[in-house]
Write an enzyme that holds these catalytic residues in place. Structure first.
Site, PDB file in Angstrom:
ATOM      1  N   ASN A 163       4.383  -4.719  -2.254  1.00 20.96           N
ATOM      2  CA  ASN A 163       4.832  -4.196  -0.972  1.00 20.96           C
ATOM      3  C   ASN A 163       6.315  -4.400  -0.697  1.00 20.96           C
ATOM      4  OD1 ASN A 163       3.522  -6.860  -0.985  1.00 20.96           O
ATOM      5  ND2 ASN A 163       4.294  -7.030   1.096  1.00 20.96           N
ATOM      6  N   GLN A 191      -0.648  -0.662  -1.000  1.00 23.19           N
ATOM      7  CA  GLN A 191       0.610   0.100  -1.035  1.00 23.19           C
ATOM      8  C   GLN A 191       0.552   1.252  -2.029  1.00 23.19           C
ATOM      9  OE1 GLN A 191       3.202  -0.260   1.007  1.00 23.19           O
ATOM     10  NE2 GLN A 191       2.580  -2.153   2.019  1.00 23.19           N
ATOM     11  N   SER A 211      -5.907  -0.299   3.240  1.00 23.86           N
ATOM     12  CA  SER A 211      -5.642  -0.404   4.673  1.00 23.86           C
ATOM     13  C   SER A 211      -5.362   0.987   5.236  1.00 23.86           C
ATOM     14  CB  SER A 211      -4.430  -1.311   4.888  1.00 23.86           C
ATOM     15  OG  SER A 211      -4.116  -1.372   6.251  1.00 23.86           O
ATOM     16  N   HIS A 213      -3.864   1.919   8.054  1.00 23.63           N
ATOM     17  CA  HIS A 213      -2.578   2.208   8.731  1.00 23.63           C
ATOM     18  C   HIS A 213      -1.406   2.390   7.786  1.00 23.63           C
ATOM     19  CE1 HIS A 213      -0.435  -1.820   8.833  1.00 23.63           C
ATOM     20  NE2 HIS A 213      -1.648  -2.252   8.557  1.00 23.63           N
ATOM     21  N   CYS A 340       5.553  -9.079   7.419  1.00 23.87           N
ATOM     22  CA  CYS A 340       4.941 -10.365   7.754  1.00 23.87           C
ATOM     23  C   CYS A 340       5.950 -11.488   7.659  1.00 23.87           C
ATOM     24  CB  CYS A 340       3.785 -10.685   6.826  1.00 23.87           C
ATOM     25  SG  CYS A 340       2.947  -9.256   6.252  1.00 23.87           S
TER      26      CYS A 340
HETATM   27  N1  PLP Z   1      -1.828  -6.197   1.244  1.00 22.15           N
HETATM   28  C1  PLP Z   1      -0.634  -5.586   1.177  1.00 22.15           C
HETATM   29  C2  PLP Z   1      -0.033  -5.348  -0.175  1.00 22.15           C
HETATM   30  C3  PLP Z   1       0.059  -5.209   2.322  1.00 22.15           C
HETATM   31  O1  PLP Z   1       1.247  -4.621   2.233  1.00 22.15           O
HETATM   32  C4  PLP Z   1      -0.549  -5.477   3.578  1.00 22.15           C
HETATM   33  C5  PLP Z   1       0.166  -5.144   4.834  1.00 22.15           C
HETATM   34  O2  PLP Z   1       1.151  -5.725   5.177  1.00 22.15           O
HETATM   35  C6  PLP Z   1      -1.802  -6.101   3.614  1.00 22.15           C
HETATM   36  C7  PLP Z   1      -2.413  -6.457   2.429  1.00 22.15           C
HETATM   37  C8  PLP Z   1      -2.505  -6.403   4.908  1.00 22.15           C
HETATM   38  O3  PLP Z   1      -2.996  -5.224   5.463  1.00 22.15           O
HETATM   39  P1  PLP Z   1      -3.532  -5.148   6.983  1.00 22.15           P
HETATM   40  O4  PLP Z   1      -2.313  -4.943   7.827  1.00 22.15           O
HETATM   41  O5  PLP Z   1      -4.440  -3.955   7.000  1.00 22.15           O
HETATM   42  O6  PLP Z   1      -4.249  -6.401   7.268  1.00 22.15           O
END
Ligand code: PLP
Length: 390
Positions: A163, A191, A211, A213, A340
């Site tokens: 990501n 991603q 995911s 979104h 994050c």
């Molecule tokens: N895994 C990856 C590679 C991500 O980029 C993200 C989002 O930031 C997540 C997991 C977590 O996803 P969610 O926002 O649906 O909890």
């Protein structure tokens, strides 16, 4: 506002919004039923949920609808996959009379925190965690996985695409390596989905996280793909929804929105891949001409080893936060590292893993593109960025 933070989240697509419309009307004319109720309102909701499940099954290349488990997002899907498979495998081995002191989980150093922090928690519960290093390009080698696997390994989890820097792993080869030792394989495909071909059957994985979104669907919805027959101990216990794999009344609107967004993203994947890759290559070229800017990874034009929509650079003598705020003041949304970890001045664990020096990593910027990104918008970004640096 010019939005260049698609890896953090993507705006809701018109198709997803429209598909969910029936759920957002007040009153009993709406699609409001509990999918587990026996009466007609419940049955209508159930049918809509199952249509969404079948659609997601097709979009992610799963073989059966019951391999699609709706969750509250990819964080939950990652948690469920790691805990669910690791605990089930540990219990199964112990029933077979094979006592393992420290059942082991193997992950890469550049996993999302949803995986790394779950591993940290499982370590406190007696699991051994092996973190595979990545090279300067952000890649895990199947050879290093081969060396790390032992009789004690219960699960391997390696993300499909990163990501922050966009490196894409050879999931097929890595999954085959794990399977050669009888070990299940999970991948976080959040991603990758919609940006590169992403069929769980072709990848040969046992579990995968998605995911909504990140692909134009609503927030707070995700999918855990769990290949049928994969050992799994549910961690979300309760009413036994999702065939007992994930208790909790299903989010019908979320599932419908997720399915609509995934269908559209999967259908447009090839076209978007080519369009975005062209934009990515141009942006790396423009930014690379600036003496203050260093690309975090060496992405050659047309490279299919990196996501087509992520550009990650480090800016000498600047802190990410300053750049983000200066850009924001001028109407551009970008991020430093991942959403994050923004807000923290610690360099990202991903940039540290690819050996970017701390002082340089502190000035990292991630520009991530999507459906709304055009060459004109990127031109405006580059000229504003140059002005700020000057
Ligand atoms: N895994 C990856 C590679 C991500 O980029 C993200 C989002 O930031 C997540 C997991 C977590 O996803 P969610 O926002 O649906 O909890």
């Amino acid at each position: 506002m010019i939005y260049l933070d698609y890896a953090a989240t993507a705006p809701l697509t018109a198709t997803a919004c429209e598909a969910m419309g029936d759920c957002f009307k007040p009153g009993t004319d709406a699609l409001f039923g509990n999918a587990n109720s026996v009466h007609s309102a419940g049955r209508t909701a159930f049918k809509a949920l199952e249509r969404a499940r079948e659609s997601v099954m097709r979009s992610i290349g799963a073989g059966r609808p019951d391999e699609v488990i709706f969750t509250s997002g990819a964080t939950e899907a990652d948690n469920a996959a790691l805990r669910g498979i690791a605990l089930a495998r540990r219990d199964a081995l112990s029933l077979e009379g094979k006592h393992i002191d420290h059942p082991a989980i193997i992950v890469s150093a550049i996993e999302h925190d949803a995986v790394l922090e779950t591993c940290a928690a499982l370590k406190r519960e007696g699991f051994a965690i092996t973190v595979l290093p990545v090279d300067a390009g952000g890649f895990v080698s199947p050879e290093s996985l081969e060396k790390a696997i032992s009789d004690e390994t219960v699960l391997v989890s390696i993300m499909f695409a990163n990501n922050e820097i966009g490196s894409i792993q050879s999931i097929e080869a890595l999954a085959q390596t794990a399977h050669a030792h009888g070990v299940p394989f999970h991948t976080d495909a959040v991603q990758a989905f919609g940006k590169i071909p992403c069929s769980v059957s072709s990848l040969g994985v046992d579990a995968a996280s998605f995911s909504a979104h990140k692909a134009g669907g609503p927030k707070g919805v995700g999918v855990l793909y769990l290949k049928s027959g994969t050992p799994f101990k549910p961690t979300m216990t309760g009413g036994g929804q999702e065939r007992g794999f994930r208790s909790g009344t299903q989010n019908i609107a979320g599932a419908i929105g997720c399915a609509a967004a995934f269908e559209e993203a999967a259908a447009r994947c090839d076209e978007e891949n080519r369009r975005l890759m062209h934009l990515r290559d141009g942006l790396y070229r423009e930014l690379g001409n600036m003496p203050e800017v260093k690309a975090s990874v060496d992405v050659s034009p047309g490279s299919q080893s990196y996501l087509p929509n992520i550009v990650n650079v480090c800016v000498r003598g600047f802190e990410s936060q300053t750049l983000i705020l200066q850009l924001d003041l001028r109407g551009f949304c970008v991020s430093g590292g991942s959403a994050c970890s923004s807000g923290s001045l610690a360099p990202s664990h991903v940039l540290t893993a690819i050996s970017i020096p701390r002082n340089l990593a502190q000035g990292s910027l991630r520009i991530s593109m999507g459906s709304d990104t055009t060459p004109e918008k990127l031109e405006r970004f580059v000229s504003t960025f140059k002005e700020i640096i000057r």
